[in-house]
Design a protein around this motif. Sequence first.
Motif, mmCIF file in Angstrom:
data_model
loop_
_atom_site.group_PDB
_atom_site.id
_atom_site.type_symbol
_atom_site.label_atom_id
_atom_site.label_comp_id
_atom_site.label_asym_id
_atom_site.label_seq_id
_atom_site.Cartn_x
_atom_site.Cartn_y
_atom_site.Cartn_z
ATOM 1 N N LEU A 37 -0.217 -12.768 5.386
ATOM 2 C CA LEU A 37 -0.990 -11.488 4.274
ATOM 3 C C LEU A 37 -0.305 -10.560 4.043
ATOM 4 C CD1 LEU A 37 -3.556 -10.908 7.456
ATOM 5 C CD2 LEU A 37 -3.796 -12.058 5.081
ATOM 6 N N ALA A 38 1.901 -10.876 3.822
ATOM 7 C CA ALA A 38 2.022 -10.153 3.452
ATOM 8 C C ALA A 38 2.034 -9.996 1.596
ATOM 9 C CB ALA A 38 3.813 -10.327 2.685
ATOM 10 N N ASN A 39 1.206 -10.577 1.307
ATOM 11 C CA ASN A 39 0.399 -10.049 -0.418
ATOM 12 C C ASN A 39 -0.583 -8.860 0.072
ATOM 13 O OD1 ASN A 39 -0.491 -10.187 -2.581
ATOM 14 N ND2 ASN A 39 -2.478 -11.041 -2.363
ATOM 15 N N LYS A 40 -1.313 -8.940 1.212
ATOM 16 C CA LYS A 40 -2.390 -7.908 1.496
ATOM 17 C C LYS A 40 -1.472 -6.727 1.733
ATOM 18 C CE LYS A 40 -5.591 -9.851 0.608
ATOM 19 N NZ LYS A 40 -6.243 -9.209 -0.964
ATOM 20 N N GLY A 41 -0.563 -6.521 2.576
ATOM 21 C CA GLY A 41 0.579 -5.497 2.797
ATOM 22 C C GLY A 41 1.068 -4.557 1.686
ATOM 23 N N LEU A 42 1.121 -5.328 0.736
ATOM 24 C CA LEU A 42 2.024 -5.521 -0.623
ATOM 25 C C LEU A 42 0.365 -4.622 -1.494
ATOM 26 C CD1 LEU A 42 4.058 -8.452 -1.685
ATOM 27 C CD2 LEU A 42 4.640 -6.212 -0.703
ATOM 28 N N GLU A 43 -0.636 -5.471 -1.287
ATOM 29 C CA GLU A 43 -1.520 -4.187 -2.128
ATOM 30 C C GLU A 43 -2.777 -3.268 -1.798
ATOM 31 O OE1 GLU A 43 -4.252 -8.815 -3.713
ATOM 32 O OE2 GLU A 43 -4.956 -7.331 -2.206
ATOM 33 N N VAL A 44 -2.371 -2.951 -0.391
ATOM 34 C CA VAL A 44 -2.498 -1.708 1.198
ATOM 35 C C VAL A 44 -1.018 -0.250 -0.188
ATOM 36 C CG1 VAL A 44 -2.105 -0.862 2.653
ATOM 37 C CG2 VAL A 44 -3.198 -2.239 2.505
ATOM 38 N N ILE A 45 -0.028 -1.018 -0.152
ATOM 39 C CA ILE A 45 1.078 0.226 -1.005
ATOM 40 C C ILE A 45 0.673 0.184 -2.201
ATOM 41 C CG2 ILE A 45 3.180 0.357 -1.816
ATOM 42 C CD1 ILE A 45 4.398 -1.542 1.271
ATOM 43 N N GLU A 46 0.266 -1.226 -3.250
ATOM 44 C CA GLU A 46 -0.352 -0.633 -4.388
ATOM 45 C C GLU A 46 -1.224 0.704 -4.334
ATOM 46 O OE1 GLU A 46 -0.902 -4.237 -5.683
ATOM 47 O OE2 GLU A 46 0.141 -4.043 -6.997
ATOM 48 N N ALA A 47 -2.231 -0.207 -3.661
ATOM 49 C CA ALA A 47 -3.801 1.110 -3.714
ATOM 50 C C ALA A 47 -3.079 2.135 -3.279
ATOM 51 C CB ALA A 47 -4.562 0.421 -2.811
ATOM 52 N N HIS A 48 -2.819 2.677 -2.015
ATOM 53 C CA HIS A 48 -2.078 3.689 -1.781
ATOM 54 C C HIS A 48 -1.437 4.537 -3.015
ATOM 55 C CE1 HIS A 48 1.146 7.144 -0.354
ATOM 56 N NE2 HIS A 48 1.243 6.570 -0.703
ATOM 57 N N TYR A 49 -0.741 4.311 -4.555
ATOM 58 C CA TYR A 49 -0.545 4.885 -5.358
ATOM 59 C C TYR A 49 -1.128 4.752 -6.182
ATOM 60 C CZ TYR A 49 4.255 4.614 -3.048
ATOM 61 O OH TYR A 49 5.354 4.931 -2.491
ATOM 62 N N LEU A 50 -1.331 3.611 -6.972
ATOM 63 C CA LEU A 50 -2.714 4.056 -7.700
ATOM 64 C C LEU A 50 -3.707 5.159 -7.615
ATOM 65 C CD1 LEU A 50 -3.640 0.408 -8.553
ATOM 66 C CD2 LEU A 50 -2.896 1.517 -10.354
ATOM 67 N N PHE A 51 -4.551 5.096 -6.667
ATOM 68 C CA PHE A 51 -6.193 5.778 -6.567
ATOM 69 C C PHE A 51 -5.468 7.307 -5.509
ATOM 70 C CE2 PHE A 51 -7.167 1.208 -6.532
ATOM 71 C CZ PHE A 51 -7.550 1.240 -7.621
ATOM 72 N N ALA A 52 -4.050 7.367 -5.356
ATOM 73 C CA ALA A 52 -3.324 8.353 -4.844
ATOM 74 C C ALA A 52 -4.144 8.576 -3.171
ATOM 75 C CB ALA A 52 -3.908 9.653 -5.738
ATOM 76 N N LEU A 53 -4.439 7.440 -2.514
ATOM 77 C CA LEU A 53 -4.510 7.844 -0.910
ATOM 78 C C LEU A 53 -4.114 7.292 0.165
ATOM 79 C CD1 LEU A 53 -7.702 4.772 -1.759
ATOM 80 C CD2 LEU A 53 -8.417 7.472 -1.795
ATOM 81 N N GLY A 54 -4.664 7.747 1.032
ATOM 82 C CA GLY A 54 -3.756 8.031 2.345
ATOM 83 C C GLY A 54 -3.628 6.675 2.760
ATOM 84 N N TYR A 55 -2.065 5.979 3.190
ATOM 85 C CA TYR A 55 -2.469 4.884 4.056
ATOM 86 C C TYR A 55 -4.283 5.087 4.856
ATOM 87 C CZ TYR A 55 0.963 3.357 1.644
ATOM 88 O OH TYR A 55 2.025 3.161 0.848
ATOM 89 N N GLU A 56 -4.514 5.872 5.832
ATOM 90 C CA GLU A 56 -5.015 5.653 6.665
ATOM 91 C C GLU A 56 -6.739 5.781 6.104
ATOM 92 O OE1 GLU A 56 -4.071 8.322 6.244
ATOM 93 O OE2 GLU A 56 -4.964 9.756 5.557
ATOM 94 N N GLN A 57 -6.533 6.097 4.793
ATOM 95 C CA GLN A 57 -8.122 5.752 4.036
ATOM 96 C C GLN A 57 -7.915 4.129 3.387
ATOM 97 O OE1 GLN A 57 -6.672 9.167 1.463
ATOM 98 N NE2 GLN A 57 -8.973 9.835 1.454
ATOM 99 N N ILE A 58 -7.058 3.518 3.071
ATOM 100 C CA ILE A 58 -7.538 2.378 3.117
ATOM 101 C C ILE A 58 -7.487 0.775 4.254
ATOM 102 C CG2 ILE A 58 -5.893 -0.240 1.412
ATOM 103 C CD1 ILE A 58 -4.566 2.923 0.665
#
Length: 383
Positions: free
Chosen positions: A215-236
Motif C-alpha cells: 500500500l506504499a503505492n496508495k500512499g504515494l498517490e495520496v500525496i500526489e492527489a494532495h498537490y494535484l487537486f489542492a486538497l488537505g490530507y483529511e479530504q482524501i
Amino acid sequence: MAKTLAILGATGSIGRNCLSVVTEQDGHYEVLALAARRSADTLLGAARGCGAALICLADPEAAAGLDSRSLGAIECSAGSSALEELAAHPDVDIVVNAMVGSAGLGPSVAALRAGKRLALANKESLVMAGEQLMRLAAETPGAEIIPVDSEHSALFQLIEGHGGGGGLERVVITASGGPFRGFDKNRLEQVRYRDSLKHPTWAMGPKITVDSATLANKGLEVIEAHYLFALGYEQIDVLVHPQSIVHGMAVFGDGAVMAHLGVPDMRIPIQYALSYPERLSNKIDIPDFAELARLDFERVDNENFPCLDLACEAGRSGGVAPAVFNAANEVAVDLFSRDRIGFTGIPRVIEQALAAAPRIKGPSLEEIFEADSWARRHASMGK
Ligand code: MG
C-alpha cells in the motif's frame, strides 16, 4: 494536426501502452522521441516501430552498445541532461513521463519549464517536489500537468467535468488491496518477493506491484492527489475495492457522489492525458456489470499495512519528508527483492528513515535531491 510526443520510460508498462494508444489513434499523434533507462535494444526496436527520430538512454553505459550501423537514421543521446533536453525539445507538444523513480523529476521540471503538457505517470515527480511542479505549471505559459495514474485521471475527469470542482468536499481513491489483502501479521512475515508480484487486477512493472502489495503505492498517490487537486490530507480517503472498476470518487457538498468507472486498463487514462479536453473513441471494453454482479468496498487494514499511514504522515510533515518516504521505500523494496529483509521490514525501513530525517521547510530542488540521497544511504545502512 497531429500532436508530437516524447515518451520517457518507453520500454516499461505505461510506455508500451502509450505506444499502443498512438497506434490505435492513427493520425492524432506522432512520436518524435523515446527514452528508457537502459534497455537499449528494446528502445531501438520501439523507435523503429513508431518512427521516432530520437532515442535517449538515461544510463550512458547502456548506450555504448548501440553503434551507428544499428541506429541508422535514428539519433541517440544518453545521460540525465540529455533526457531533460529531450523533455524540453521545441518540436514536442506532450511529454509522457513514465519513468520509474526519482530520476523522473528532472525531466518533469524541464518539460514544464519549456511550457509542455506533462502527461505524468512518474509518481516521484509530485511526491518529491509537488509544490515546485504545481507552481511551474501555473506560472509557465502552455505548461500543464495531466495525470496518467488511473486514480488521478479519474479524479481529474470528475473535478474538471464538474466546473473545476466547485463544491467539492472530499475525494476517494480506491486500492485493489494487492495480493495480500486479508493477510494477518504472521502470514505477511512469510510472504516472498515472487508472491508480491502477483497483482490481482493490474499488470504493471515489479516496483509498483510490490508498492501495491504494501500500500506504499496508495500512499504515494495520496500525496500526489494532495498537490494535484489542492486538497488537505483529511479530504482524501482511501477505500479498498478489490475489483478495480471504480478508480476514484468525488464527494460534493450537496450529498452527490460522482464515481469514475472503467476496466483496469491503463490505455484509458493514458489516452485521456493525450486527448484532453477531447475524448477519442477506442476499442477498449467497458465493464460487464451484470457479469461482475457486485462491487465491493472495505476499509484499509492500516495495522498490517502501515505504509499508507506513513506516507500520509510524511505528506503532512511536508518539506523533504515525502522525498524521504519515497527514497526509503525504493531502497526497502530493493532489499526485499534481494531477500535481505522480509515484507514487514519494508515499513520498518521507511519509519526509521522518516524518524531520523532532517526537517527542512520549503526545500529547494537541490535540497530535495540531497534528502533523497541521504534517505537512500540511511535506508541501506546495516542491511
Ligand atoms: Mg494507481
